[in-house]
Design a protein around this motif. Structure first.
Motif, PDB file in Angstrom:
ATOM      1  N   HIS A  93       0.790  -1.198  -0.053  1.00 59.79           N
ATOM      2  CA  HIS A  93      -0.113   0.012  -0.006  1.00 59.79           C
ATOM      3  C   HIS A  93       0.889   1.431   0.093  1.00 59.79           C
ATOM      4  O   HIS A  93       0.542   2.224  -0.801  1.00 59.79           O
ATOM      5  N   ASP A  94       2.160   1.312   0.871  1.00 64.46           N
ATOM      6  CA  ASP A  94       2.982   2.562   0.773  1.00 64.46           C
ATOM      7  C   ASP A  94       3.721   2.471  -0.513  1.00 64.46           C
ATOM      8  O   ASP A  94       3.999   3.957  -0.923  1.00 64.46           O
ATOM      9  N   ASP A  95       4.055   1.748  -1.059  1.00 68.32           N
ATOM     10  CA  ASP A  95       5.232   1.615  -2.230  1.00 68.32           C
ATOM     11  C   ASP A  95       4.414   1.358  -3.553  1.00 68.32           C
ATOM     12  O   ASP A  95       5.369   1.726  -4.764  1.00 68.32           O
ATOM     13  N   TYR A  96       3.314   0.909  -3.851  1.00 66.99           N
ATOM     14  CA  TYR A  96       2.746   0.511  -4.968  1.00 66.99           C
ATOM     15  C   TYR A  96       2.906   1.714  -6.065  1.00 66.99           C
ATOM     16  O   TYR A  96       3.252   1.385  -7.269  1.00 66.99           O
ATOM     17  N   GLY A  97       2.654   2.906  -5.793  1.00 68.48           N
ATOM     18  CA  GLY A  97       2.402   3.969  -6.701  1.00 68.48           C
ATOM     19  C   GLY A  97       4.042   4.289  -7.278  1.00 68.48           C
ATOM     20  O   GLY A  97       4.371   4.328  -8.254  1.00 68.48           O
ATOM     21  N   SER A  98       5.059   4.403  -6.195  1.00 69.29           N
ATOM     22  CA  SER A  98       6.192   4.771  -6.444  1.00 69.29           C
ATOM     23  C   SER A  98       6.816   3.444  -7.172  1.00 69.29           C
ATOM     24  O   SER A  98       7.672   3.739  -8.355  1.00 69.29           O
ATOM     25  N   PHE A  99       6.477   2.383  -7.152  1.00 67.36           N
ATOM     26  CA  PHE A  99       7.203   1.378  -7.536  1.00 67.36           C
ATOM     27  C   PHE A  99       6.765   1.189  -9.122  1.00 67.36           C
ATOM     28  O   PHE A  99       7.412   1.232 -10.013  1.00 67.36           O
ATOM     29  N   ASN A 100       5.289   1.569  -9.411  1.00 64.68           N
ATOM     30  CA  ASN A 100       4.745   1.757 -10.679  1.00 64.68           C
ATOM     31  C   ASN A 100       5.488   2.802 -11.607  1.00 64.68           C
ATOM     32  O   ASN A 100       5.923   2.551 -12.758  1.00 64.68           O
ATOM     33  N   GLU A 101       5.455   4.043 -11.030  1.00 63.94           N
ATOM     34  CA  GLU A 101       6.431   5.028 -11.608  1.00 63.94           C
ATOM     35  C   GLU A 101       7.496   4.608 -12.118  1.00 63.94           C
ATOM     36  O   GLU A 101       8.190   4.920 -13.145  1.00 63.94           O
ATOM     37  N   THR A 102       8.456   3.948 -11.306  1.00 64.97           N
ATOM     38  CA  THR A 102       9.778   3.649 -11.627  1.00 64.97           C
ATOM     39  C   THR A 102       9.880   2.514 -12.867  1.00 64.97           C
ATOM     40  O   THR A 102      10.689   2.521 -13.346  1.00 64.97           O
ATOM     41  N   TYR A 103       8.922   1.411 -12.306  1.00 63.54           N
ATOM     42  CA  TYR A 103       9.041   0.382 -13.215  1.00 63.54           C
ATOM     43  C   TYR A 103       8.871   0.757 -14.678  1.00 63.54           C
ATOM     44  O   TYR A 103       9.121   0.217 -15.622  1.00 63.54           O
ATOM     45  N   ARG A 104       7.739   1.767 -14.703  1.00 64.70           N
ATOM     46  CA  ARG A 104       7.445   2.236 -16.085  1.00 64.70           C
ATOM     47  C   ARG A 104       8.764   2.920 -17.136  1.00 64.70           C
ATOM     48  O   ARG A 104       8.637   2.940 -18.175  1.00 64.70           O
ATOM     49  N   GLU A 105       9.732   3.244 -16.355  1.00 67.79           N
ATOM     50  CA  GLU A 105      11.038   3.854 -16.988  1.00 67.79           C
ATOM     51  C   GLU A 105      11.658   2.695 -17.861  1.00 67.79           C
ATOM     52  O   GLU A 105      12.338   3.320 -18.670  1.00 67.79           O
ATOM     53  N   PHE A 106      11.565   1.575 -17.548  1.00 66.80           N
ATOM     54  CA  PHE A 106      12.136   0.412 -18.280  1.00 66.80           C
ATOM     55  C   PHE A 106      11.367  -0.069 -19.504  1.00 66.80           C
ATOM     56  O   PHE A 106      12.087  -0.914 -20.094  1.00 66.80           O
ATOM     57  N   PHE A 107      10.175   0.255 -19.670  1.00 69.58           N
ATOM     58  CA  PHE A 107       9.404  -0.388 -20.856  1.00 69.58           C
ATOM     59  C   PHE A 107       8.575   0.811 -21.720  1.00 69.58           C
ATOM     60  O   PHE A 107       8.054   1.703 -21.112  1.00 69.58           O
ATOM     61  N   PRO A 108       8.593   0.712 -22.886  1.00 74.81           N
ATOM     62  CA  PRO A 108       7.645   1.725 -23.580  1.00 74.81           C
ATOM     63  C   PRO A 108       6.339   1.506 -23.123  1.00 74.81           C
ATOM     64  O   PRO A 108       5.963   0.477 -22.965  1.00 74.81           O
ATOM     65  N   ALA A 109       5.798   2.674 -23.293  1.00 74.95           N
ATOM     66  CA  ALA A 109       4.569   2.595 -22.951  1.00 74.95           C
ATOM     67  C   ALA A 109       3.549   1.681 -23.699  1.00 74.95           C
ATOM     68  O   ALA A 109       2.466   1.106 -23.431  1.00 74.95           O
ATOM     69  N   ASP A 110       3.841   1.544 -24.865  1.00 73.68           N
ATOM     70  CA  ASP A 110       3.257   0.534 -25.855  1.00 73.68           C
ATOM     71  C   ASP A 110       3.898  -0.890 -25.917  1.00 73.68           C
ATOM     72  O   ASP A 110       3.293  -1.674 -26.838  1.00 73.68           O
ATOM     73  N   ARG A 111       4.667  -1.257 -25.240  1.00 77.08           N
ATOM     74  CA  ARG A 111       5.114  -2.653 -24.976  1.00 77.08           C
ATOM     75  C   ARG A 111       5.519  -3.028 -23.844  1.00 77.08           C
ATOM     76  O   ARG A 111       6.275  -3.643 -23.254  1.00 77.08           O
ATOM     77  N   LEU A 112       4.394  -2.766 -22.817  1.00 77.21           N
ATOM     78  CA  LEU A 112       4.413  -3.446 -21.383  1.00 77.21           C
ATOM     79  C   LEU A 112       4.080  -4.838 -21.282  1.00 77.21           C
ATOM     80  O   LEU A 112       3.119  -5.089 -21.941  1.00 77.21           O
ATOM     81  N   PRO A 113       4.822  -5.388 -20.286  1.00 78.29           N
ATOM     82  CA  PRO A 113       4.625  -6.930 -20.491  1.00 78.29           C
ATOM     83  C   PRO A 113       3.588  -7.028 -19.594  1.00 78.29           C
ATOM     84  O   PRO A 113       2.909  -6.425 -18.707  1.00 78.29           O
ATOM     85  N   ALA A 114       2.977  -8.322 -19.901  1.00 80.30           N
ATOM     86  CA  ALA A 114       1.875  -8.833 -18.858  1.00 80.30           C
ATOM     87  C   ALA A 114       2.584  -8.843 -17.509  1.00 80.30           C
ATOM     88  O   ALA A 114       3.606  -8.881 -17.184  1.00 80.30           O
ATOM     89  N   ARG A 115       1.711  -8.600 -16.537  1.00 79.09           N
ATOM     90  CA  ARG A 115       2.430  -8.187 -15.116  1.00 79.09           C
ATOM     91  C   ARG A 115       1.426  -8.539 -13.898  1.00 79.09           C
ATOM     92  O   ARG A 115       0.246  -8.410 -14.031  1.00 79.09           O
ATOM     93  N   THR A 116       1.880  -9.276 -12.907  1.00 77.62           N
ATOM     94  CA  THR A 116       1.345  -9.384 -11.749  1.00 77.62           C
ATOM     95  C   THR A 116       2.129  -8.803 -10.745  1.00 77.62           C
ATOM     96  O   THR A 116       3.320  -8.944 -10.658  1.00 77.62           O
TER      97      THR A 116
END
Length: 137
Positions: A93-116
């Motif tokens: 709950h504390d880190d999900y938002g920051s994690f997502n913002e950082t994770y996005r830096e590594f993949f193009p917006a139109d080529r995001l892998p499936a994710r859990t």
């Protein structure tokens, strides 16, 4: 009655990558089978400082992605070959938002892998994040 030929199992390759972080348990850095590569969950430490973690989920996420990239590169792949990701957060709950913002830096917006992404009660070394993935050769 006709006999049906049984197909052979696909060969498996087990990779231990020089220069990648030292495993914290008995596992290979990656295993290949049937055109897919299964990369073991990586921790946010570095090969030079086993078990030493940076502060905060942002830097830990960057380190984990760097470690995943090291493993992939050593076997001739990259993040553009990733088809699925599983992420584990200890402070979901504390880190999900920051994690997502950082994770996005590594993949193009139109080529995001499936994710859990799941919250867990603990990870090795007291890490905040661990990520494993599946890539396709």
């Amino acid at each position: 009655m006709t006999e049906v030929a049984q197909s052979e199992k696909p060969a498996m390759l087990f990779h231990m990558v020089p220069g990648a972080p030292r495993p914290v348990a008995p596992f290979s850095h990656a295993v290949e089978c049937g055109g897919f590569v299964f990369v073991t969950g990586q921790m946010p430490d570095s090969p030079a400082d086993t078990g030493v973690l940076p502060e905060g989920v942002v830097q830990q996420t960057r380190n984990v992605m760097g470690n995943l990239t090291t493993v992939l590169k050593a076997i001739g792949l990259g993040l553009d070959d990733v088809v699925a990701v599983r992420a584990y957060l200890t402070r979901f709950h504390d880190d999900y938002g920051s994690f997502n913002e950082t994770y996005r830096e590594f993949f193009p917006a139109d080529r995001l892998p499936a994710r859990t992404c799941v919250g867990v009660t603990g990870l090795a070394y007291g890490a905040l994040v661990e990520i494993d993935l599946i890539a396709r050769r």
